[in-house]
Every structure is written in C-alpha cells, then in structure tokens.
Design a protein around this motif. Structure first.
Motif, mmCIF file in Angstrom:
data_model
loop_
_atom_site.group_PDB
_atom_site.id
_atom_site.type_symbol
_atom_site.label_atom_id
_atom_site.label_comp_id
_atom_site.label_asym_id
_atom_site.label_seq_id
_atom_site.Cartn_x
_atom_site.Cartn_y
_atom_site.Cartn_z
ATOM 1 N N VAL A 7 -86.684 74.419 16.870
ATOM 2 C CA VAL A 7 -87.249 74.589 18.212
ATOM 3 C C VAL A 7 -88.627 73.941 18.292
ATOM 4 C CG1 VAL A 7 -88.090 76.313 19.865
ATOM 5 C CG2 VAL A 7 -85.898 76.654 18.737
ATOM 6 N N LEU A 8 -89.434 74.119 17.239
ATOM 7 C CA LEU A 8 -90.755 73.483 17.217
ATOM 8 C C LEU A 8 -90.644 71.963 17.259
ATOM 9 C CD1 LEU A 8 -92.701 75.693 14.657
ATOM 10 C CD2 LEU A 8 -93.126 75.495 17.106
ATOM 11 N N VAL A 9 -89.699 71.404 16.528
ATOM 12 C CA VAL A 9 -89.493 69.951 16.543
ATOM 13 C C VAL A 9 -89.102 69.492 17.943
ATOM 14 C CG1 VAL A 9 -87.986 68.099 15.706
ATOM 15 C CG2 VAL A 9 -88.991 69.712 14.098
ATOM 16 N N LEU A 58 -96.538 73.762 13.570
ATOM 17 C CA LEU A 58 -97.423 74.489 14.486
ATOM 18 C C LEU A 58 -98.748 73.754 14.669
ATOM 19 C CD1 LEU A 58 -96.764 78.159 13.345
ATOM 20 C CD2 LEU A 58 -96.219 77.175 15.588
ATOM 21 N N ILE A 59 -99.285 73.215 13.583
ATOM 22 C CA ILE A 59 -100.523 72.436 13.685
ATOM 23 C C ILE A 59 -100.291 71.194 14.543
ATOM 24 C CG2 ILE A 59 -102.147 71.025 12.361
ATOM 25 C CD1 ILE A 59 -101.852 73.117 10.090
ATOM 26 N N SER A 60 -99.156 70.529 14.366
ATOM 27 C CA SER A 60 -98.840 69.348 15.177
ATOM 28 C C SER A 60 -98.728 69.710 16.654
ATOM 29 C CB SER A 60 -97.525 68.718 14.711
ATOM 30 O OG SER A 60 -97.609 68.322 13.377
ATOM 31 N N LEU A 61 -98.078 70.828 16.933
ATOM 32 C CA LEU A 61 -97.936 71.280 18.318
ATOM 33 C C LEU A 61 -99.302 71.560 18.933
ATOM 34 C CD1 LEU A 61 -95.765 72.035 20.439
ATOM 35 C CD2 LEU A 61 -95.933 74.374 19.590
ATOM 36 N N ALA A 62 -100.197 72.186 18.181
ATOM 37 C CA ALA A 62 -101.540 72.479 18.688
ATOM 38 C C ALA A 62 -102.322 71.189 18.939
ATOM 39 C CB ALA A 62 -102.287 73.383 17.706
ATOM 40 N N LEU A 63 -102.213 70.215 18.047
ATOM 41 C CA LEU A 63 -102.929 68.955 18.222
ATOM 42 C C LEU A 63 -102.444 68.185 19.450
ATOM 43 C CD1 LEU A 63 -103.238 67.721 14.528
ATOM 44 C CD2 LEU A 63 -105.055 68.609 16.005
ATOM 45 N N ILE A 64 -101.150 68.181 19.671
ATOM 46 C CA ILE A 64 -100.610 67.493 20.850
ATOM 47 C C ILE A 64 -101.066 68.197 22.126
ATOM 48 C CG2 ILE A 64 -98.494 66.863 22.071
ATOM 49 C CD1 ILE A 64 -97.189 66.538 19.297
ATOM 50 N N ALA A 65 -101.087 69.529 22.105
ATOM 51 C CA ALA A 65 -101.551 70.274 23.273
ATOM 52 C C ALA A 65 -103.022 69.987 23.558
ATOM 53 C CB ALA A 65 -101.335 71.771 23.062
ATOM 54 N N GLY A 99 -104.845 79.029 21.032
ATOM 55 C CA GLY A 99 -105.203 80.286 20.376
ATOM 56 C C GLY A 99 -103.988 81.056 19.893
ATOM 57 N N LEU A 100 -102.948 81.087 20.700
ATOM 58 C CA LEU A 100 -101.706 81.757 20.292
ATOM 59 C C LEU A 100 -101.047 81.031 19.122
ATOM 60 C CD1 LEU A 100 -100.226 82.668 23.786
ATOM 61 C CD2 LEU A 100 -101.200 84.241 22.105
ATOM 62 N N ILE A 101 -101.101 79.712 19.141
ATOM 63 C CA ILE A 101 -100.560 78.944 18.017
ATOM 64 C C ILE A 101 -101.377 79.216 16.762
ATOM 65 C CG2 ILE A 101 -100.195 76.616 17.116
ATOM 66 C CD1 ILE A 101 -99.432 75.750 19.922
ATOM 67 N N ALA A 102 -102.702 79.340 16.897
ATOM 68 C CA ALA A 102 -103.547 79.657 15.739
ATOM 69 C C ALA A 102 -103.174 81.019 15.154
ATOM 70 C CB ALA A 102 -105.018 79.626 16.140
ATOM 71 N N ILE A 103 -102.861 81.971 16.004
ATOM 72 C CA ILE A 103 -102.405 83.282 15.522
ATOM 73 C C ILE A 103 -101.097 83.140 14.752
ATOM 74 C CG2 ILE A 103 -101.538 85.542 16.271
ATOM 75 C CD1 ILE A 103 -103.609 85.365 18.566
ATOM 76 N N LEU A 104 -100.187 82.313 15.267
ATOM 77 C CA LEU A 104 -98.917 82.081 14.568
ATOM 78 C C LEU A 104 -99.131 81.388 13.223
ATOM 79 C CD1 LEU A 104 -96.604 80.964 17.504
ATOM 80 C CD2 LEU A 104 -96.515 83.120 16.250
ATOM 81 N N ILE A 105 -100.053 80.449 13.184
ATOM 82 C CA ILE A 105 -100.365 79.764 11.917
ATOM 83 C C ILE A 105 -100.926 80.768 10.915
ATOM 84 C CG2 ILE A 105 -101.890 78.058 10.831
ATOM 85 C CD1 ILE A 105 -101.601 76.404 13.439
ATOM 86 N N TYR A 106 -101.868 81.590 11.371
ATOM 87 C CA TYR A 106 -102.461 82.615 10.500
ATOM 88 C C TYR A 106 -101.392 83.569 9.983
ATOM 89 C CZ TYR A 106 -105.198 86.662 9.088
ATOM 90 O OH TYR A 106 -105.713 87.710 8.383
ATOM 91 N N HIS A 107 -100.519 84.017 10.877
ATOM 92 C CA HIS A 107 -99.440 84.942 10.492
ATOM 93 C C HIS A 107 -98.497 84.287 9.488
ATOM 94 C CE1 HIS A 107 -95.701 87.278 10.998
ATOM 95 N NE2 HIS A 107 -96.536 88.292 11.174
#
Length: 152
Positions: free
Chosen positions: A7-9, A74-81, A52-60
């Motif tokens: 789903v992330l891809v 998740l990091i790639s998704l945050a960078l694109i956003a 911020g929500l993605i950062a929480i998911l990365i931390y988790h």
C-alpha cells in the motif's frame, strides 16, 4: 513484502506521478505556455500534520523493530509530501485554448464572468463553479488582465 508495504508503494507511486504531472505534464499538454503565474501555497498545515503522523509511524516501527523496508517507505512518503507542499509552487498556466488551474484544464469558453476582490483575489465564474485565484504578487493580476485583453 507485506500488505502495508504494498500500500505504501502504491501511494508513493501515485504521489510521484502527481508531482511529475504537475511539474512536467501540464507544460507539455494542450500546446505552448503563453503565460505562467505562480500562485499562493495552501494546505501547508495539513501536510505538517500528515508528516507528523508519518513520523509517529516511523517511531512506532523502529521501537517495535518492524521491517526496515517499511521504515524506508514511510520516510520516502514523508519526503514526497514535503516536496509537494513546501518545495513545489502551484501555478496557473495559460495556453491558447484555455488554462490549467489546480491541475485541470479549463477552456476560455467556460468563463462567464471575472471579478477582482478588494484583497487581490481573482474570481472567475464558470458555468457551475467559482474559482478563487490567489497570486503571489499583485503585479501578476495585471499580467493576467493584459493576457485576456490581448488574446480574447
């Protein structure tokens, strides 16, 4: 690869396709650009919340020792956003038959009325919709006006 990674891809690919269309696709479609006007950015707070929500998911994911692929995705998704909301500038492209606004092509024949509000917002009335266009510099409104006078 798990379902989550798949789903992330899919979301990463869709966001990349959107960014490519916005940056290059609109320039190539419907003929040559006659005028390009940068617009004010919007939805910056929404992107900040999303990142911020993605950062929480990365931390988790890191705390629970999840898959490293998921962390990278998740990091790639945050960078694109961040690119879409903070680095890329929205723009209005005028072509010979119409203009691109909010990634959609609108033909000049659909314009019923145009007005300028007191706070510098260009209001374009279409058949069933009203476009509120906020430019970054007020001089750009003059460019739009001259473009319509010379080309209509």
């Amino acid at each position: 690869m798990s379902l989550t990674d798949g789903v992330l891809v899919i979301f990463i690919v869709l966001m990349l396709l959107y960014a490519l269309y916005d940056e290059f696709g609109m320039n190539l479609l419907k003929g040559k650009n006659l005028l390009k006007i940068p617009l004010k950015r919007s939805n910056r707070l929404d992107c900040l919340i999303f990142v911020g929500l993605i950062a929480i998911l990365i931390y988790h994911n890191l705390i629970n020792q999840g898959a490293i692929l998921t962390t990278y995705l998740l990091i790639s998704l945050a960078l694109i956003a961040v690119y879409i909301a903070y680095i890329r500038w929205p723009k209005m492209l005028f072509k010979s038959q119409g203009f691109f606004y909010a990634n959609t092509f609108i033909k000049y024949q659909r314009i019923k009325a145009m007005n300028l509000s007191e706070d510098g917002i260009l209001v374009i009335d279409l058949e069933q919709r009203r476009l509120l266009i906020q430019v970054t510099q007020l001089d750009d409104l003059d460019k739009i006006y001259h473009f319509f006078v010379e080309n209509q």
